[in-house]
Design a protein around this motif. Structure first.
Motif, PDB file in Angstrom:
ATOM      1  N   THR A  77       0.827  -1.197   0.000  1.00  0.00           N
ATOM      2  CA  THR A  77       0.000   0.000   0.000  1.00  0.00           C
ATOM      3  C   THR A  77       0.864   1.250   0.000  1.00  0.00           C
ATOM      4  O   THR A  77       1.811   1.372   0.781  1.00  0.00           O
ATOM      5  CB  THR A  77      -0.916   0.025   1.247  1.00  0.00           C
ATOM      6  OG1 THR A  77      -1.689  -1.167   1.281  1.00  0.00           O
ATOM      7  CG2 THR A  77      -1.852   1.226   1.194  1.00  0.00           C
ATOM      8  N   GLU A  78       0.537   2.182  -0.887  1.00  0.00           N
ATOM      9  CA  GLU A  78       1.294   3.428  -0.970  1.00  0.00           C
ATOM     10  C   GLU A  78       0.987   4.302   0.239  1.00  0.00           C
ATOM     11  O   GLU A  78      -0.172   4.488   0.626  1.00  0.00           O
ATOM     12  CB  GLU A  78       0.923   4.174  -2.250  1.00  0.00           C
ATOM     13  CG  GLU A  78       1.708   5.450  -2.444  1.00  0.00           C
ATOM     14  CD  GLU A  78       1.292   6.195  -3.686  1.00  0.00           C
ATOM     15  OE1 GLU A  78       1.734   7.349  -3.856  1.00  0.00           O
ATOM     16  OE2 GLU A  78       0.515   5.628  -4.479  1.00  0.00           O
ATOM     17  N   ILE A  79       2.022   4.839   0.866  1.00  0.00           N
ATOM     18  CA  ILE A  79       1.848   5.713   2.014  1.00  0.00           C
ATOM     19  C   ILE A  79       1.527   7.120   1.508  1.00  0.00           C
ATOM     20  O   ILE A  79       2.254   7.686   0.706  1.00  0.00           O
ATOM     21  CB  ILE A  79       3.121   5.741   2.897  1.00  0.00           C
ATOM     22  CG1 ILE A  79       3.408   4.336   3.429  1.00  0.00           C
ATOM     23  CG2 ILE A  79       2.956   6.722   4.045  1.00  0.00           C
ATOM     24  CD1 ILE A  79       4.732   4.230   4.178  1.00  0.00           C
ATOM     25  N   LYS A  80       0.430   7.677   1.992  1.00  0.00           N
ATOM     26  CA  LYS A  80       0.007   9.002   1.543  1.00  0.00           C
ATOM     27  C   LYS A  80       0.807  10.076   2.270  1.00  0.00           C
ATOM     28  O   LYS A  80       0.802  10.146   3.490  1.00  0.00           O
ATOM     29  CB  LYS A  80      -1.489   9.179   1.797  1.00  0.00           C
ATOM     30  CG  LYS A  80      -2.062  10.445   1.171  1.00  0.00           C
ATOM     31  CD  LYS A  80      -3.559  10.462   1.332  1.00  0.00           C
ATOM     32  CE  LYS A  80      -4.165  11.747   0.780  1.00  0.00           C
ATOM     33  NZ  LYS A  80      -3.925  11.896  -0.657  1.00  0.00           N
ATOM     34  N   ARG A  81       1.479  10.916   1.498  1.00  0.00           N
ATOM     35  CA  ARG A  81       2.257  12.003   2.082  1.00  0.00           C
ATOM     36  C   ARG A  81       1.352  13.206   2.366  1.00  0.00           C
ATOM     37  O   ARG A  81       0.401  13.460   1.646  1.00  0.00           O
ATOM     38  CB  ARG A  81       3.371  12.429   1.126  1.00  0.00           C
ATOM     39  CG  ARG A  81       4.411  11.367   0.849  1.00  0.00           C
ATOM     40  CD  ARG A  81       5.539  11.881  -0.039  1.00  0.00           C
ATOM     41  NE  ARG A  81       5.062  12.402  -1.324  1.00  0.00           N
ATOM     42  CZ  ARG A  81       5.006  13.695  -1.648  1.00  0.00           C
ATOM     43  NH1 ARG A  81       5.406  14.616  -0.790  1.00  0.00           N
ATOM     44  NH2 ARG A  81       4.572  14.075  -2.831  1.00  0.00           N
ATOM     45  N   LYS A  82       1.683  13.947   3.400  1.00  0.00           N
ATOM     46  CA  LYS A  82       0.924  15.164   3.709  1.00  0.00           C
ATOM     47  C   LYS A  82       1.409  16.335   2.877  1.00  0.00           C
ATOM     48  O   LYS A  82       0.630  17.211   2.526  1.00  0.00           O
ATOM     49  CB  LYS A  82       1.042  15.497   5.201  1.00  0.00           C
ATOM     50  CG  LYS A  82       0.276  14.541   6.100  1.00  0.00           C
ATOM     51  CD  LYS A  82       0.343  14.997   7.553  1.00  0.00           C
ATOM     52  CE  LYS A  82      -0.474  14.079   8.447  1.00  0.00           C
ATOM     53  NZ  LYS A  82      -0.408  14.509   9.873  1.00  0.00           N
ATOM     54  N   GLU A 104       3.448  11.810  -7.328  1.00  0.00           N
ATOM     55  CA  GLU A 104       2.430  12.842  -7.441  1.00  0.00           C
ATOM     56  C   GLU A 104       2.663  13.940  -6.408  1.00  0.00           C
ATOM     57  O   GLU A 104       3.262  13.703  -5.357  1.00  0.00           O
ATOM     58  CB  GLU A 104       1.032  12.249  -7.216  1.00  0.00           C
ATOM     59  CG  GLU A 104       0.572  11.322  -8.313  1.00  0.00           C
ATOM     60  CD  GLU A 104      -0.927  11.061  -8.228  1.00  0.00           C
ATOM     61  OE1 GLU A 104      -1.478  11.120  -7.106  1.00  0.00           O
ATOM     62  OE2 GLU A 104      -1.537  10.797  -9.277  1.00  0.00           O
ATOM     63  N   ALA A 133       1.568  16.180  -3.348  1.00  0.00           N
ATOM     64  CA  ALA A 133       0.729  15.819  -2.209  1.00  0.00           C
ATOM     65  C   ALA A 133      -0.251  16.921  -1.833  1.00  0.00           C
ATOM     66  O   ALA A 133      -1.267  16.657  -1.192  1.00  0.00           O
ATOM     67  CB  ALA A 133       1.604  15.478  -1.000  1.00  0.00           C
ATOM     68  N   ASN A 134       0.060  18.148  -2.215  1.00  0.00           N
ATOM     69  CA  ASN A 134      -0.824  19.273  -1.888  1.00  0.00           C
ATOM     70  C   ASN A 134      -0.575  20.420  -2.864  1.00  0.00           C
ATOM     71  O   ASN A 134       0.253  20.319  -3.782  1.00  0.00           O
ATOM     72  CB  ASN A 134      -0.625  19.724  -0.431  1.00  0.00           C
ATOM     73  CG  ASN A 134       0.806  20.162  -0.145  1.00  0.00           C
ATOM     74  OD1 ASN A 134       1.608  20.364  -1.048  1.00  0.00           O
ATOM     75  ND2 ASN A 134       1.133  20.307   1.130  1.00  0.00           N
ATOM     76  N   ASP A 150       0.770  13.622 -11.622  1.00  0.00           N
ATOM     77  CA  ASP A 150      -0.498  14.325 -11.802  1.00  0.00           C
ATOM     78  C   ASP A 150      -0.401  15.475 -12.800  1.00  0.00           C
ATOM     79  O   ASP A 150      -1.318  15.702 -13.591  1.00  0.00           O
ATOM     80  CB  ASP A 150      -1.022  14.849 -10.461  1.00  0.00           C
ATOM     81  CG  ASP A 150      -0.011  15.689  -9.706  1.00  0.00           C
ATOM     82  OD1 ASP A 150      -0.105  16.928  -9.716  1.00  0.00           O
ATOM     83  OD2 ASP A 150       0.893  15.102  -9.077  1.00  0.00           O
ATOM     84  N   LYS A 201      -8.117  10.723  -9.174  1.00  0.00           N
ATOM     85  CA  LYS A 201      -7.947  10.779  -7.719  1.00  0.00           C
ATOM     86  C   LYS A 201      -7.218  12.029  -7.253  1.00  0.00           C
ATOM     87  O   LYS A 201      -7.229  12.357  -6.060  1.00  0.00           O
ATOM     88  CB  LYS A 201      -7.199   9.539  -7.226  1.00  0.00           C
ATOM     89  CG  LYS A 201      -5.755   9.418  -7.713  1.00  0.00           C
ATOM     90  CD  LYS A 201      -5.125   8.110  -7.253  1.00  0.00           C
ATOM     91  CE  LYS A 201      -3.649   8.010  -7.627  1.00  0.00           C
ATOM     92  NZ  LYS A 201      -3.426   8.033  -9.102  1.00  0.00           N
ATOM     93  N   HIS A 202      -6.586  12.738  -8.177  1.00  0.00           N
ATOM     94  CA  HIS A 202      -5.791  13.903  -7.791  1.00  0.00           C
ATOM     95  C   HIS A 202      -6.553  15.207  -8.027  1.00  0.00           C
ATOM     96  O   HIS A 202      -7.119  15.431  -9.092  1.00  0.00           O
ATOM     97  CB  HIS A 202      -4.476  13.939  -8.571  1.00  0.00           C
ATOM     98  CG  HIS A 202      -3.478  14.882  -7.975  1.00  0.00           C
ATOM     99  ND1 HIS A 202      -3.495  16.229  -8.236  1.00  0.00           N
ATOM    100  CD2 HIS A 202      -2.457  14.677  -7.094  1.00  0.00           C
ATOM    101  CE1 HIS A 202      -2.518  16.814  -7.564  1.00  0.00           C
ATOM    102  NE2 HIS A 202      -1.876  15.900  -6.854  1.00  0.00           N
TER     103      HIS A 202
END
Length: 268
Positions: free
Chosen positions: A2-7, A29, A31-32, A106, A138-139
């Motif tokens: 599972t890919e860890i979602k970065r903040k 991608e 992250a913000n 993205d 998703k982005h």
């Protein structure tokens, strides 16, 4: 795995060097919004073209960027996307169009939306059919750019577009439902207004009505913003519609939309 979602970092200066390198290579991608704005699109473009043996596409696209009167993230994004489409057409390079449409980065997928929006061979039905998958991306960045890429064509073919998009309002994907209102907002953001909808917002009732109690806050915000746009030119229409919705639909979702829709009117 599972890919860890970065903040993501809160400011550009706080983006780790290794992360920025990966972003500019198109390996991860953003992250913000901070990261999205920090990407060097010229460098990302060069890395993309070199990786896929299309370095000869670079110079004419960079020239297109240099000719921009105002260079912003969005104008550069559009120039690159349009340039990539032109190069692919000149070289009959459908393979590359497929590559960027499915790319892991993205911003590259953002560019791909313009290869649809700038394709004059597509009629409005074909264009919206092709852009729908991007509206479900998703982005957040891809979802915002994708409606910008086709908005002009929507405005030019408003009746047909509304007819098509009305059917999207029942889609299970909230991002696709949100596209229907975001792409047709009378005033919009970072884009030209749709004068016809500013003056006759009732033309879009077949989109607005099905979403008046949508369970997604993402969609609710967009519907509220759509009506707030319309309230600046046709306040009576918005007031009457909100009164009708309040009587016919007492849900908390509808009440939230109404409050957002009337915020400009209530300030006066």
């Amino acid at each position: 795995m599972t890919e860890i979602k970065r903040k993501g970092a809160r400011s550009t200066k706080d983006i780790p060097t290794d992360i920025l390198v990966q972003l500019n290579r198109g390996e991860i991608e953003t992250a913000n919004l901070v990261e999205w704005l920090a990407v060097d699109q010229r460098l990302l473009l060069e890395n993309l073209l070199v990786e896929h043996q299309r370095a000869d596409y670079l110079k004419p696209i960079l020239f297109k960027i240099d000719q921009l009167k105002k260079q912003t993230v969005n104008t550069i994004n559009e120039a690159i996307g349009t340039g990539l489409f032109e190069q692919a057409i000149q070289n009959n390079d459908k393979e590359f169009l497929a590559i960027i449409s499915k790319h892991s980065a993205d911003l590259v997928r953002c560019w791909a939306t313009y290869t649809i929006g700038r394709n004059e061979k597509l009629n409005i039905t074909e264009m919206l059919k092709q852009i729908q998958s991007f509206s479900a991306d998703k982005h957040f960045g891809v979802r915002e750019i994708n409606w910008l890429a086709v908005r002009a064509k929507i405005a030019q073919n408003l009746t047909k577009s509304i007819d098509i998009l009305s059917a999207w309002t029942s889609n299970q994907n909230e991002n696709i439902r949100r596209f229907t209102t975001e792409a047709t907002r009378p005033r919009g953001v970072w884009c030209e207004h749709i004068e016809e909808l500013k003056q006759t917002p009732e033309l879009a009732l077949s989109i607005l009505e099905p979403l008046k109690s949508d369970t997604s806050k993402y969609v609710q915000d967009s519907v509220g913003n759509w009506l707030n746009d319309a309230s600046k030119t046709q306040p009576e229409f918005v007031q009457k519609l909100c009164q009708c919705w309040e009587k016919g639909s007492g849900t908390k979702e509808t009440k939230y939309i109404i409050k957002k829709a009337l915020r400009t009117i209530n300030k006066e």
